[in-house]
Scaffold this motif. Sequence first.
Motif, PDB file in Angstrom:
ATOM      1  N   GLY A  52      63.042 -27.370  77.699  1.00 50.75           N
ATOM      2  CA  GLY A  52      63.430 -25.826  77.125  1.00 50.75           C
ATOM      3  C   GLY A  52      62.814 -25.479  75.962  1.00 50.75           C
ATOM      4  N   LEU A  53      62.885 -26.388  75.053  1.00 53.38           N
ATOM      5  CA  LEU A  53      62.269 -26.180  73.687  1.00 53.38           C
ATOM      6  C   LEU A  53      60.809 -25.992  73.731  1.00 53.38           C
ATOM      7  N   THR A  54      60.278 -26.919  74.580  1.00 57.44           N
ATOM      8  CA  THR A  54      58.781 -26.654  74.700  1.00 57.44           C
ATOM      9  C   THR A  54      58.508 -25.207  75.216  1.00 57.44           C
ATOM     10  N   ALA A  55      59.041 -25.000  76.336  1.00 56.74           N
ATOM     11  CA  ALA A  55      58.826 -23.615  76.858  1.00 56.74           C
ATOM     12  C   ALA A  55      59.093 -22.617  76.019  1.00 56.74           C
ATOM     13  N   GLU A 194      48.435 -23.169  61.874  1.00 57.66           N
ATOM     14  CA  GLU A 194      48.121 -24.520  61.801  1.00 57.66           C
ATOM     15  C   GLU A 194      47.367 -24.919  63.238  1.00 57.66           C
ATOM     16  N   GLY A 195      47.449 -23.922  64.195  1.00 57.52           N
ATOM     17  CA  GLY A 195      47.214 -24.182  65.663  1.00 57.52           C
ATOM     18  C   GLY A 195      48.218 -24.767  66.623  1.00 57.52           C
ATOM     19  N   VAL A 196      47.843 -24.481  67.774  1.00 58.91           N
ATOM     20  CA  VAL A 196      48.684 -24.889  68.714  1.00 58.91           C
ATOM     21  C   VAL A 196      49.327 -26.177  68.690  1.00 58.91           C
ATOM     22  N   ASP A 197      48.559 -27.401  68.044  1.00 58.96           N
ATOM     23  CA  ASP A 197      49.140 -28.539  68.023  1.00 58.96           C
ATOM     24  C   ASP A 197      50.524 -28.682  67.198  1.00 58.96           C
ATOM     25  N   ALA A 198      50.846 -27.393  66.515  1.00 58.32           N
ATOM     26  CA  ALA A 198      52.058 -27.321  65.623  1.00 58.32           C
ATOM     27  C   ALA A 198      53.351 -27.159  66.708  1.00 58.32           C
ATOM     28  N   LEU A 199      52.909 -26.803  67.835  1.00 61.26           N
ATOM     29  CA  LEU A 199      54.212 -26.470  68.960  1.00 61.26           C
ATOM     30  C   LEU A 199      54.638 -27.660  69.276  1.00 61.26           C
ATOM     31  N   PRO A 200      56.292 -27.641  69.623  1.00 65.09           N
ATOM     32  CA  PRO A 200      56.771 -28.911  70.239  1.00 65.09           C
ATOM     33  C   PRO A 200      56.306 -29.436  71.299  1.00 65.09           C
ATOM     34  N   ALA A 201      56.365 -30.752  71.569  1.00 58.27           N
ATOM     35  CA  ALA A 201      55.801 -31.504  72.796  1.00 58.27           C
ATOM     36  C   ALA A 201      56.875 -32.253  73.166  1.00 58.27           C
ATOM     37  N   ALA A 202      58.210 -31.951  73.236  1.00 64.09           N
ATOM     38  CA  ALA A 202      59.306 -32.568  73.747  1.00 64.09           C
ATOM     39  C   ALA A 202      59.087 -32.672  75.363  1.00 64.09           C
ATOM     40  N   SER A 203      59.707 -33.873  75.821  1.00 67.72           N
ATOM     41  CA  SER A 203      59.549 -33.899  77.305  1.00 67.72           C
ATOM     42  C   SER A 203      60.606 -35.007  77.709  1.00 67.72           C
ATOM     43  N   SER A 204      60.919 -34.811  79.201  1.00 65.19           N
ATOM     44  CA  SER A 204      62.025 -35.601  79.607  1.00 65.19           C
ATOM     45  C   SER A 204      61.196 -36.513  80.851  1.00 65.19           C
ATOM     46  N   PRO A 205      60.667 -37.499  80.442  1.00 66.90           N
ATOM     47  CA  PRO A 205      59.919 -38.504  81.309  1.00 66.90           C
ATOM     48  C   PRO A 205      60.777 -38.443  82.776  1.00 66.90           C
ATOM     49  N   LEU A 206      62.243 -38.617  82.868  1.00 67.72           N
ATOM     50  CA  LEU A 206      62.849 -38.672  84.088  1.00 67.72           C
ATOM     51  C   LEU A 206      62.459 -37.426  84.901  1.00 67.72           C
ATOM     52  N   LEU A 207      62.378 -36.307  84.130  1.00 60.71           N
ATOM     53  CA  LEU A 207      62.397 -35.143  85.088  1.00 60.71           C
ATOM     54  C   LEU A 207      60.909 -34.999  85.542  1.00 60.71           C
ATOM     55  N   ASP A 208      59.805 -35.576  85.125  1.00 63.71           N
ATOM     56  CA  ASP A 208      58.524 -35.674  85.221  1.00 63.71           C
ATOM     57  C   ASP A 208      58.464 -36.583  86.644  1.00 63.71           C
ATOM     58  N   LEU A 209      59.221 -37.688  86.504  1.00 64.61           N
ATOM     59  CA  LEU A 209      59.073 -38.769  87.741  1.00 64.61           C
ATOM     60  C   LEU A 209      59.823 -38.042  88.914  1.00 64.61           C
ATOM     61  N   THR A 210      60.915 -37.734  88.654  1.00 63.03           N
ATOM     62  CA  THR A 210      62.063 -37.063  89.844  1.00 63.03           C
ATOM     63  C   THR A 210      61.156 -35.828  90.509  1.00 63.03           C
ATOM     64  N   ALA A 211      60.423 -34.916  89.565  1.00 55.22           N
ATOM     65  CA  ALA A 211      59.732 -33.975  90.056  1.00 55.22           C
ATOM     66  C   ALA A 211      58.813 -34.399  91.133  1.00 55.22           C
ATOM     67  N   GLU A 212      58.046 -35.482  91.104  1.00 56.19           N
ATOM     68  CA  GLU A 212      56.971 -35.973  91.759  1.00 56.19           C
ATOM     69  C   GLU A 212      57.506 -36.564  93.121  1.00 56.19           C
ATOM     70  N   GLN A 213      58.822 -37.267  93.071  1.00 59.48           N
ATOM     71  CA  GLN A 213      59.378 -37.765  93.988  1.00 59.48           C
ATOM     72  C   GLN A 213      59.707 -36.504  95.015  1.00 59.48           C
ATOM     73  N   HIS A 214      60.385 -35.530  94.221  1.00 63.35           N
ATOM     74  CA  HIS A 214      60.828 -34.213  94.951  1.00 63.35           C
ATOM     75  C   HIS A 214      59.915 -33.529  95.857  1.00 63.35           C
ATOM     76  N   ALA A 215      58.749 -33.476  95.054  1.00 66.42           N
ATOM     77  CA  ALA A 215      57.567 -32.818  95.856  1.00 66.42           C
ATOM     78  C   ALA A 215      57.083 -33.463  97.167  1.00 66.42           C
ATOM     79  N   ALA A 216      57.570 -34.832  97.273  1.00 64.39           N
ATOM     80  CA  ALA A 216      57.236 -35.417  98.331  1.00 64.39           C
ATOM     81  C   ALA A 216      58.273 -35.434  99.591  1.00 64.39           C
ATOM     82  N   TRP A 217      59.349 -34.967  99.273  1.00 65.09           N
ATOM     83  CA  TRP A 217      60.462 -34.877 100.155  1.00 65.09           C
ATOM     84  C   TRP A 217      59.782 -34.041 101.353  1.00 65.09           C
ATOM     85  N   PRO A 218      60.300 -34.392 102.713  1.00 65.15           N
ATOM     86  CA  PRO A 218      59.888 -33.558 103.789  1.00 65.15           C
ATOM     87  C   PRO A 218      60.787 -32.281 103.817  1.00 65.15           C
TER      88      PRO A 218
END
Length: 224
Positions: A52-55, A194-218
């Motif tokens: 949310g912060l990153t977006a 300062e450029g875009v590298d100054a923007l937050p890069a907070a992430s949630s690895p669990l959301l990333d992992l479950t997004a990949e699993q969810h995309a494969a659900w039939p």
Amino acid sequence: MSRATLLVLADGRFPAGGHAHSGGAEAAVKAGRITDAAELEEFCRGRLHTTGLTAAALAAAAALGLDPAELDAAADARTPSPALRTTSRRLGRQLTRAARAVWPDPGLDRVAAAFPRGAHQPVVLGLTARAAGLAPVDAAHAAGYEAVSGPSTATVRLLGLDPFEATAVLARLAPALDATAERAVAAAHRARSEGVDALPAASSPLLDLTAEQHAAWPVRLFAS
């Protein structure tokens, strides 16, 4: 700044496709990580302080007038999950179509031409806010609110959760949402010098992992 315009943009009924996405809540419900309103609140709070912060910062930077191409590349770098990158661009394309119809603007036209498959949704959200005459903080609030309102609404459908309880979760998150928007805008102003590298890069690895699993659900109720 028009509060009424901000309400239009942040309304879940704005035809940008967000209603079809759960923000990771569907996978969390299936895994047993969301079973009630208390766990929904913790999920949303975590999502707000990471993706949310990153977006919100990306949206604020776009509303501030930073280069959309640089911001899109920054969004790509901050979205490690291929499934979530695809989702973000799809939502960005849908938002671009809706925004160009509601608030015609040369900036939106240029982004539509430069990214025929869609720019990342937070970037388009910021450009939309700018086209609508809103401030960067409004764009940040809209992005932050999307980060928590999507999972809240989805959980009502997925769990049969009392909608009063789900709405109370959003109300309790309001102070955190305000603080997140302020942090996002401050970062956007730093990025202008300062450029875009100054923007937050907070992430949630669990959301990333479950997004990949969810995309494969039939079979699934939500697209993401």
